[in-house]
Design a protein around this motif. Sequence first.
Motif: not given
Length: 455
Positions: A120-128, A153-162
């Motif tokens: 999610t951090e390296t290729f965030p556009t995959d998760f658009r 961990t999941m909530n932090q990951m999704l928050q940073k992704l968003s």
Amino acid sequence: MFTTPSGFSPHLACAEPGEDEETPQEGPGPGACLADGPPITSASLDTLIQNLVPTADYYPEKAYVFTFLLSARLFIPPLELLSRVCELCIKQQQLDQSPLDTAKVRKFGPKILQLLTEWTETFPTDFRDETMVGHLKDFIHRIAPCDEAYWKTMNQMLQKLSQRLALMSKGEESIVKVSLNASSISDKLVAFKTKPPPIQKDILSICNDPYTLAQQLTHVELEHLSRIGPEEFVQAFVQKDPLDGTQPCFSDQKKKTSNLEAYVRWFNRLCYLVATEICMPAKKKQRAQVIEFFIDVARECFNIGNFNSLMAIISGMNMTPVSRLKKTWSKAKTAKFFILEHQMDPTGNFYNYRTALRGAAHRSRTANSNREKLSWFVYKPSHGVQIAFYLLFFMTWKQVECPFEEDQAILHYLHTAPIFSEDGLYLASYESESPENQVEKDRWKALRSNVLGKT
């Protein structure tokens, strides 16, 4: 078979006949090439996916994760890859059984969360794609009951992704759209040669210090580069041949290269802006002064490590409407220009440049400040291994913060100053120094008629 860079994945399993039909195993499995084994350069897609998936006792090298996630999209859509990774994890860790083996999941959980975080951090556009996010959530929900920390961990990951996706969307909207198709108004500025100077600003009236302009160009470059995802380079390099039955299965999807294309437009705009500024002045002495100014700007870009702007400036000065101005060039001090031009010589696949880049890269790795870390130049490597290799450096460089203060007046001018189209440049060039042969005379006559409405 899917080829990967040699030396990037020492844990890469060797593909064996029938291996893909077997039940997924824990860890690299039989035939795996460990750190002290010979490098593996290819394996089946299934085997490579298997070696991407972590276990309780195994985690793939970071370089392998980056390289595989980067290049796999040419053969399999990110959504399908994520689905296969999740399915493999479920089988290996028996996550479809009830109750779950809590102790086993707690050994495996942090590693799969690390992999998903890197993705999610390296290729965030995959998760658009909301379906991608849904798959990610569904999988983490399977293991979360075993440890409450997984929810956090999941909530932090999704928050940073968003946040990252929102920032990228905002950036895409704010990028100034530049085009080489300058309006007829810009081309008609050729008529400025017979009007008072205040009618049209020029670069020297905005900034007459080469070092300052080089700094502001560095701001623009880093702004564009920070928005380009590594996957955009891979998509841009895919060769599409409708008659080639071996082309990647994912190449028929619309390429997501908007940020890379925006950068190309900026690079081309800078080329034409340089040429416009040189061809615009009515007097030979003024044109020579502008040439010398841009030579100094190019030199400062080289010293900073901003090879992108350096190449754009040299390209603009080498455009035919500029290079044909022999009388103008004879009045300019050009020794430094030919030295810089030699550095950017494309001969030998940019051998001189690559030598300079290696030195700059070494200085960047040992630098103590952001000012010393600058060095980049986007170009097309000759094969996939080079792409992955240079993009690893690119991922580091794009995170560098520009150490120079912004000058909004200069930045605004760089993005909005009128530029000539190719026809406008030729017309301005002929107006500056008369055509030398019949071909140029005929073109001049046609351009005056088409652009200025004169006969």
